[in-house]
Design an enzyme around this catalytic site. Structure first.
Site, PDB file in Angstrom:
ATOM      1  N   HIS A 198      -3.509  -4.858   0.204  1.00 59.85           N
ATOM      2  CA  HIS A 198      -3.379  -5.912   1.777  1.00 59.85           C
ATOM      3  C   HIS A 198      -3.233  -7.541   2.283  1.00 59.85           C
ATOM      4  CE1 HIS A 198      -3.060  -1.732   4.070  1.00 59.85           C
ATOM      5  NE2 HIS A 198      -3.538  -1.326   3.143  1.00 59.85           N
ATOM      6  N   CYS A 215       1.191  -1.224  -0.093  1.00 62.83           N
ATOM      7  CA  CYS A 215      -0.233   0.204   0.002  1.00 62.83           C
ATOM      8  C   CYS A 215       0.548   1.081  -0.011  1.00 62.83           C
ATOM      9  CB  CYS A 215      -0.499  -0.302   1.453  1.00 62.83           C
ATOM     10  SG  CYS A 215      -2.044   0.920   0.696  1.00 62.83           S
ATOM     11  N   GLU A 243      -1.678  -9.135   4.576  1.00 62.76           N
ATOM     12  CA  GLU A 243      -1.180  -9.979   5.839  1.00 62.76           C
ATOM     13  C   GLU A 243      -3.003  -9.532   6.070  1.00 62.76           C
ATOM     14  OE1 GLU A 243      -1.513  -4.444   5.545  1.00 62.76           O
ATOM     15  OE2 GLU A 243      -0.886  -6.195   4.768  1.00 62.76           O
TER      16      GLU A 243
END
Length: 525
Positions: free
Chosen positions: A181, A86, A183
């Site tokens: 993202h 990001c 994660e």
């Protein structure tokens, strides 16, 4: 020579994203040690850390605005792979010669990205293939800006209709960036993408496992403490319990635990702690029965913050009094964990650089003059739990719901009285017991009962009863920063309510808290 489980390590630079700690947890889950540091980490410190790879996390700033955060040049001088996520991708692109601009169409939430270029990072990783043979990934986006021009030697890796450069790659240098993202769990292949970067591209070995962490922690404690004696405040919570088990395994009788029974514990908790540690494990535990002292000090006080401070001060007084009876104590053990360290360092804001000791025991007197031993300070909570299992602690103890430091003192609204505490612990026990029976205990993140100093009319048999009101609280959350109230089955709530009212004479009404966080907090006080 002992295995160095920190040898293969990843550096994560924090630009202020709400997901940064989640990245670190995902890296640890892959089996590789990592540390989280502010984006303006000193160049020399970066070189000394000697990572096998670097992850540039997200953040709320705009790269094209003045004074926005930048990645230290030392990162690009290391010659190791770099993965920008990001904002991390945007600052990488801008610093290496690309361009970033604001976007008219911001992307927040679920999205599909098309994998349009070959790379070591994403090859063979996809959620679906369309009719044209194009690979696609289901991901989570959270950005307003976008890369509009690639740096030299990069090629486009992924794209969406509104973000043509949703991923970029320079395989030769091992530099990658994605606008989504990986994660978060919403990105279905996120774990595989991070594993690909860490294990394959960075060449890390998965040395960070519960068994190796236990061996390393035991060796570290023995090296630090030597033949000196250690004191631990044992609360029965997860962190202090794991510290007790670890230290006992490392140094045996050199450890003495003080368990302060403040009269504000859960039902039978004092007996359970003594049975587990003193009787079953053979740990030296001093039980300080201080219920009367705590309740006397709390008498007449109804302000939540003042109650917390009274409980904290009284704990210190009791703990200090017990420790003064002991000879040759040189170390104080604490259950400090990695999020405490990050918080103390101010990593989220990037404003602080010195990691300070996090005194989670609560400001113990300086005249104790003890050195600290903090064997969990590198671990996240989920790692602490796995370490507890590795050390032989029971699953039910290791995976208990969080319990506040002041105990029932902040679950009794207003003034704390023995009568209220006795009623509350029985009601709470019934609630937890029924959650376990219905297989809901581990489906919710936290559940408890709150005592309200309000009386309500009830009917028992042919007579009226004017008694107290309690509220049930159960929430679901990932990080405890936000939480939604748990949608428990009506039948379960009916069973809990019926048992509490019928079995506890002093309670006439049970309510269920349907407030989410925000705007409400999880605890009532």
């Amino acid at each position: 020579m002992a295995l160095d489980i920190h040898a293969h390590r990843i550096l994560i630079l924090d630009f202020g994203s709400q997901y940064t700690q989640l990245i670190a947890r995902r890296v640890r889950e892959i089996g590789v040690y990592c540390e989280l540091h502010p984006f303006d980490m000193d160049d020399e410190a970066i070189r000394e850390f000697a990572p096998k790879g670097v992850i540039l996390a997200g953040g709320p700033e705009s790269v094209h605005e003045a004074n926005s955060p930048r990645c230290p040049q030392a990162v690009f001088d290391l010659g190791v792979p770099v993965f920008g996520i990001c904002y991390g991708m945007q600052t990488m692109a801008e610093q290496l010669g690309g361009k970033v601009a604001g976007s008219e169409l911001r992307e927040f939430g679920y999205a599909r990205v098309d994998v349009v270029g070959k790379s070591r990072l994403l090859d063979g990783i996809e959620d679906h293939i369309d009719a044209d043979g194009l690979f696609g990934l289901d991901v989570w986006m959270s950005h307003g800006d976008k890369v509009t021009k690639l740096p030299e030697d990069f090629h486009i890796l992924a794209s969406t209709p509104s973000c043509p450069i949703a991923g970029m790659a320079d395989d030769a240098r091992g530099y990658y960036g994605v606008q989504f993202h990986p994660e978060v769990t919403h990105t279905k292949q996120g774990g595989r993408i991070l594993s690909r970067f860490i294990l394959d591209i960075c060449g890390c070995e998965a040395l960070w496992t519960p068994s190796k962490i236990a061996e390393d922690a035991i060796a570290q404690v023995r090296a630090q403490v030597g033949t000196d004696n250690v004191l631990l405040g044992l609360s029965g919570g997860v962190d202090s319990s794991v510290v007790a088990a670890l230290l006992h395994k490392a140094i045996g009788d050199q450890l003495t635990c003080v368990f302060v029974d403040n009269g504000l514990l859960r039902l039978h908790e004092g007996e359970q702690v003594m049975a587990m540690f003193a009787e079953n494990m053979g740990v030296k535990v001093i039980r300080a029965n201080a219920e009367e002292q705590f309740l006397n000090n709390l008498e007449g006080e109804s302000d939540p913050e003042k109650k917390r401070k009274i409980i904290g001060r009284t704990f210190i007084d009791v703990f200090d009094a017990e420790s003064c009876k002991l000879d040759n104590i040189k170390y104080l053990a604490q259950g400090t964990i990695y999020p405490d360290v990050i918080e103390s360092a101010g990593a989220k804001s990037g404003k602080a650089h010195v990691i300070k000791s996090h005194h989670n025991v609560g400001g113990l007197p300086e005249e104790m003059n003890l050195k600290l031993v903090e064997p969990l300070r590198e671990l996240f909570k989920d790692e602490v739990r796995r370490l507890g299992l590795e050390l032989g602690l029971p699953y039910d103890m290791v995976y208990r719901h969080p319990f506040p430091g002041p105990g029932l003192g902040v679950r009794i609204l207003g003034e704390v009285k023995k009568e209220y505490a006795d009623l509350l612990r029985r009601a709470d026990h019934i609630f937890i017991e029924e959650l376990r029976k219905a297989d809901w205990y581990h489906k919710v993140s936290q559940a408890f009962v709150v005592f309200q100093p309000v009386k309500s009319v009830g009917v028992v048999g042919d007579g009226r009863r004017y008694a107290w009101v309690v509220a049930l609280r159960a929430v679901e959350t990932i990080d405890f920063m936000t939480a939604r109230w748990a949608h428990l089955p009506y039948e379960l709530l009916e069973t809990v309510s019926g048992r509490i009212i019928n079995e506890i004479e002093g309670i006439s009404r049970v309510t269920y808290d349907v407030s989410s966080k925000p705007p409400a907090t999880i605890e009532w006080e």
